[in-house]
Design an enzyme around this catalytic site. Structure first.
Site, mmCIF file in Angstrom:
data_model
loop_
_atom_site.group_PDB
_atom_site.id
_atom_site.type_symbol
_atom_site.label_atom_id
_atom_site.label_comp_id
_atom_site.label_asym_id
_atom_site.label_seq_id
_atom_site.Cartn_x
_atom_site.Cartn_y
_atom_site.Cartn_z
ATOM 1 N N ASP A 64 1.733 2.207 16.050
ATOM 2 C CA ASP A 64 1.831 0.920 15.382
ATOM 3 C C ASP A 64 0.732 0.783 14.333
ATOM 4 O O ASP A 64 -0.223 1.570 14.287
ATOM 5 C CB ASP A 64 1.731 -0.219 16.397
ATOM 6 C CG ASP A 64 2.944 -0.254 17.329
ATOM 7 O OD1 ASP A 64 4.053 0.063 16.856
ATOM 8 O OD2 ASP A 64 2.773 -0.597 18.505
ATOM 9 N N HIS A 90 6.085 5.480 12.957
ATOM 10 C CA HIS A 90 6.081 4.107 13.475
ATOM 11 C C HIS A 90 6.875 3.967 14.779
ATOM 12 O O HIS A 90 6.864 2.896 15.393
ATOM 13 C CB HIS A 90 6.640 3.146 12.421
ATOM 14 C CG HIS A 90 6.015 1.785 12.453
ATOM 15 N ND1 HIS A 90 5.182 1.364 13.455
ATOM 16 C CD2 HIS A 90 6.105 0.740 11.589
ATOM 17 C CE1 HIS A 90 4.789 0.126 13.232
ATOM 18 N NE2 HIS A 90 5.327 -0.276 12.094
#
Length: 447
Positions: free
Chosen positions: A423, A419
């Site tokens: 995304d 992450h």
């Protein structure tokens, strides 16, 4: 009688040394052509060293757990006559040379490296250091006293390359590209982790209580490496997992239709794995930012699509051979590559280079009957896809006459991603695109 010098063979561009883990042949044993003399291990893979001559083993020049450099003479074999010796095999393989100028990676800021190396007398130390460790220590101006103070994770506390690199990292705050023997790709991969240095997971003191009936099993070398790599990955990347369920009925029916004729024509069985690899390679071309790695605050976008396929070994351990340039292979080529790598992985015949350079990993948890999983990212990659078991289920189909319920072949795909750079939108769209390629399979496709 002639004597043949068996050399530690070259095992890949980025591999400079290997550890002797087991002598299969002992002094005095007879040796036939291609007999395995010993088993060796790098930090990536275990492999065997076969004999290129017929004769008798008369000398072992390295003990078990000792480290040899590429090109070192590791054994002496007595042969019947001088002409039995293959001359080209006796030509020493030149070991990688430490250059005075460090390699640079285009577009990546390089850390300064001292030009003058410290001249250290290692003979005064009772501790064993491999030539590679000595070279790194000299390049980084680490004194013998400082080197002796570093805790090692190898056998009997031996200090290996990764221990030293982690120590240097903890001093500088950044993984330094100190190993100028390695190629650019290996340097980036080895240094991509910018998280704080940690004590290897397998070396932490355990407070677990043990009762009289419990069995204590020491981890083997590969399990220790896997344990450390998994802990490092979780501490490096914030993991997020997205799930998609795919209707792969057309794909299953197509494979059932072509598998017998394909095996007869190609002498290869076609499994679902090469089909999954093809879909992943196509999706990566659609979403290239999933095919990256991280170096500090820099994102390195990979030019090649090299897909690793996680393979379970008979020992229970895991290894990830890599299909290079997977996007450039057709389905026949992918099938042959998958079958070859999987077969050689099971018998420890993989070369070290064949487990390096991956840019994305695929793991088939469905082969164990699991419907889904949340895999751990194979650093320094940023994503890994798990494919679950294909199960028949009732599913709702939309038709021009309305919705109907039918029996369909369904499977789950789960993508774990880093992450920091991937995304939810990118991760979700990517795994959805892989599912789309599988769902929209052409039942009439020729192969």
């Amino acid at each position: 009688m002639a004597q043949y010098e068996l050399l530690l063979p070259k095992m890949g561009e980025s591999v400079a040394e290997a550890t002797v883990i087991k002598w299969v042949k002992q002094i005095g044993d007879s040796i036939d052509l291609d007999d395995t003399i010993l088993e060796i291990a790098t930090d990536k893979v275990d492999s065997e060293v076969p004999s290129p001559v017929v004769g008798k083993l008369v000398k072992q020049l390295f003990k078990e757990d000792e480290v040899a450099q590429v090109g070192d003479v590791i054994a002496i074999i007595e042969t019947e006559a001088a002409n039995d010796v293959v001359e080209e095999e006796k030509t020493p393989v030149s070991a990688p040379v430490i250059e005075e100028k460090p390699e640079t990676i285009p577009g990546i800021a390089q850390l300064p490296v001292e030009k003058q190396a410290v001249q250290t007398d290692f003979s005064s130390s009772e501790r064993f250091y491999s030539p590679l460790v000595k070279s790194i220590a000299a390049q980084e101006n680490i004194s013998l006293a400082e080197l002796n103070s570093i805790k090692g994770s190898g056998a009997d506390g031996r200090l290996n390359k990764d221990d030293l690199l982690n120590y240097i990292s903890s001093k500088t705050g950044t993984k330094a590209a100190v190993n100028t023997q390695e190629k650019s790709e290996s340097i980036v991969e080895a240094k991509a982790d910018t998280a704080p240095s940690q004590t290897p997971a397998v070396n932490k003191t355990s407070t677990t209580s043990v009762s009289g009936g419990d069995e204590i099993i020491e981890m083997d070398r590969m399990r220790k490496l896997i344990a450390d790599h998994m802990v490092m990955s979780k501490s490096t990347s914030p993991h997020v997992t997205s799930f998609v369920e795919a209707d792969v009925t057309n794909l299953v029916l197509w494979r059932n239709k072509v598998k017998n004729s394909f095996e007869k024509r190609e002498n290869e069985k076609i499994t679902f794995t090469p089909i999954f690899v093809e879909a992943v390679a196509k999706a990566i071309k659609d979403f290239p930012m999933i095919n990256v790695s991280v170096n500090g605050t820099q994102i390195i976008k990979k030019s090649n699509i090299n897909i690793g396929m996680a393979a379970a070994l008979p020992s229970g351990n895991l290894i990830v051979p890599v299909i290079r340039n997977a996007d450039q292979l057709n389905l026949v080529g992918l099938t042959k590559a998958v079958n070859d790598l999987a077969a050689r992985a099971r018998v420890s015949k993989l070369k070290p280079d064949e487990t390096q350079g991956g840019t994305f990993t695929l793991t088939n948890v469905g082969s164990f009957g699991n419907v889904m999983g949340t895999p751990i990212i194979n650093q320094p990659q940023v994503a890994i896809l798990a494919v679950g078991a294909i199960k028949k289920k009732p599913a709702v189909l939309e038709t021009e006459h309305g919705d109907v319920i039918a029996i369909r072949h369904m499977m789950f795909l789960s993508l774990s991603y880093d992450h920091r750079v991937v995304d939810g939108s990118l991760g979700g769209m990517f795994v959805r695109r892989v599912a789309d390629y599988l769902e929209n399979w052409d039942f009439n496709r020729e192969i």
